[in-house]
Design an enzyme around this catalytic site. Structure first.
Site, PDB file in Angstrom:
ATOM      1  N   ASP A  33     145.654  -8.447  21.549  1.00  0.00           N
ATOM      2  CA  ASP A  33     147.204  -8.115  21.396  1.00  0.00           C
ATOM      3  C   ASP A  33     147.252  -6.510  21.815  1.00  0.00           C
ATOM      4  OD1 ASP A  33     149.217  -9.831  19.708  1.00  0.00           O
ATOM      5  OD2 ASP A  33     149.755  -7.604  19.901  1.00  0.00           O
ATOM      6  N   ASP A  52     146.035  -4.818  26.947  1.00  0.00           N
ATOM      7  CA  ASP A  52     147.159  -5.052  27.971  1.00  0.00           C
ATOM      8  C   ASP A  52     146.865  -6.115  28.722  1.00  0.00           C
ATOM      9  OD1 ASP A  52     149.256  -4.914  29.672  1.00  0.00           O
ATOM     10  OD2 ASP A  52     148.940  -2.813  30.128  1.00  0.00           O
ATOM     11  N   VAL A  53     147.540  -7.208  28.884  1.00  0.00           N
ATOM     12  CA  VAL A  53     147.118  -8.557  29.751  1.00  0.00           C
ATOM     13  C   VAL A  53     147.283  -8.206  31.027  1.00  0.00           C
ATOM     14  CG1 VAL A  53     147.052 -10.113  27.722  1.00  0.00           C
ATOM     15  CG2 VAL A  53     148.999  -9.828  28.997  1.00  0.00           C
ATOM     16  N   ASN A  79     148.963 -16.856  26.306  1.00  0.00           N
ATOM     17  CA  ASN A  79     150.487 -16.697  25.451  1.00  0.00           C
ATOM     18  C   ASN A  79     151.109 -15.436  25.582  1.00  0.00           C
ATOM     19  OD1 ASN A  79     152.246 -17.713  23.154  1.00  0.00           O
ATOM     20  ND2 ASN A  79     151.194 -15.940  22.086  1.00  0.00           N
ATOM     21  N   SER A 132     158.204 -21.648  28.754  1.00  0.00           N
ATOM     22  CA  SER A 132     159.378 -21.586  27.930  1.00  0.00           C
ATOM     23  C   SER A 132     160.392 -22.650  28.604  1.00  0.00           C
ATOM     24  CB  SER A 132     160.284 -20.302  28.120  1.00  0.00           C
ATOM     25  OG  SER A 132     161.726 -20.208  27.617  1.00  0.00           O
ATOM     26  N   TYR A 145     162.738 -13.202  33.565  1.00  0.00           N
ATOM     27  CA  TYR A 145     161.898 -14.059  32.513  1.00  0.00           C
ATOM     28  C   TYR A 145     161.751 -15.653  33.016  1.00  0.00           C
ATOM     29  CZ  TYR A 145     160.923 -16.387  27.932  1.00  0.00           C
ATOM     30  OH  TYR A 145     160.364 -16.957  26.901  1.00  0.00           O
ATOM     31  N   LYS A 149     158.663 -17.629  33.918  1.00  0.00           N
ATOM     32  CA  LYS A 149     158.230 -18.860  33.279  1.00  0.00           C
ATOM     33  C   LYS A 149     158.145 -20.198  34.020  1.00  0.00           C
ATOM     34  CE  LYS A 149     157.394 -17.010  29.150  1.00  0.00           C
ATOM     35  NZ  LYS A 149     156.164 -16.809  28.611  1.00  0.00           N
ATOM     36  N   VAL A 178     162.548 -19.992  19.388  1.00  0.00           N
ATOM     37  CA  VAL A 178     161.751 -19.936  18.382  1.00  0.00           C
ATOM     38  C   VAL A 178     161.988 -19.000  17.154  1.00  0.00           C
ATOM     39  CG1 VAL A 178     159.302 -19.317  17.580  1.00  0.00           C
ATOM     40  CG2 VAL A 178     159.658 -20.513  19.590  1.00  0.00           C
ATOM     41  N   GLY A 180     162.411 -16.283  14.624  1.00  0.00           N
ATOM     42  CA  GLY A 180     161.400 -15.078  14.266  1.00  0.00           C
ATOM     43  C   GLY A 180     162.058 -13.972  14.928  1.00  0.00           C
TER      44      GLY A 180
END
Length: 253
Positions: A33, A52-53, A79, A132, A145, A149, A178, A180
């Site tokens: 993360d 950092d992915v 993810n 998504s 986005y 996705k 989701v 949150g």
């Protein structure tokens, strides 16, 4: 089955819920993360790395550490993702598009790139990529986005084809909205872009599903753990929505 699972963006939100689901099933957990504070707050028994992915050198180093410490990895949950800009397509800056695609698509690609050799060498494994419902229907005011996705679905189906002969499975989870903090930010930005209230946008998302409900992180986590288990030993190349069944992806409220 239990084993060794690496989860990107695993320190909070959906990723943290995934880690908790795997932990309940007896898996060893490694979370990667960007959020140092969230990593520090994770259970002490979990391995952790600040990564950092979208940085290939950092991802390569991460998998080198996984190989050194664990000797391999049985499951990867790619993810990591960011919301990207909320704006009409003509108003989106190229650098904002590129930043969104870098994390959501290139991050998944890099994780798979470095997980694949480890899984091939050991003769098996499971990859779960988080897409998504925006990757199934499109998403007004969220072009980068939605594009990313959609793209990770093609990536994952290709992984399933390439890696199946080595005993490696690859599947996609498409979460709906989701509950949150991250979704709260989306609701506020989308409300501003559409000239609506936050509550109207929230109710629109909920009413756009057959079950009239948002999703909780645990719903996604339990599906990821199932897909990486022996119970799903012949499930590969699939796109599974966990969304209460989206019947209207852009409800007008």
């Amino acid at each position: 089955m239990s084993g060794r699972v690496l989860i990107t963006a695993g320190a909070s939100g959906v990723g943290r819920a995934m880690a908790e689901s795997f932990a309940r099933d007896g898996w060893q957990i490694w979370i990667a993360d960007m959020d140092a504070a969230a990593l520090d707050a994770a259970p002490s028994s979990w391995m952790r790395s600040q990564v950092d992915v979208s940085n290939e050198a950092a991802v390569k180093t991460l998998f080198g550490e996984v190989l050194e410490v664990w000797g391999g990895v049985d499951a990867l949950c790619a993810n990591a993702g960011i919301a990207g800009p909320t704006a009409a397509v003509e108003e989106i800056k190229l650098q904002d598009w590129q930043a969104c695609v870098a994390v959501n698509l290139e991050g998944a690609f890099l994780a798979a790139k470095y997980a694949a050799p480890l899984m091939k060498a050991q003769g098996g494994g499971a990859i779960v990529v988080t897409s998504s419902t925006a990757g199934q229907y499109g998403y007004p005011y969220r072009a980068p986005y939605a594009a990313a996705k959609w793209a990770v679905i093609g990536l994952t189906k290709t992984l399933a084809m390439e890696l199946g002969a080595y005993g490696v499975r690859a599947n996609v989870i498409c979460p709906g909205a989701v509950e949150g903090p991250r979704m709260e930010g989306v609701l506020e930005r989308e409300a501003a872009a559409k000239g609506m209230t936050r509550d109207a946008v929230y109710n629109g998302y909920a009413s756009g599903t057959a079950m009239g409900s948002f999703v909780e992180g645990r719903d996604i986590g339990e599906m990821a753990a199932f897909l990486c288990s022996d119970k799903a030993r012949l499930v590969s190349g699939q796109v599974i929505a966990v969304d209460g069944f989206t019947v209207n992806p852009d409800p007008k409220v």
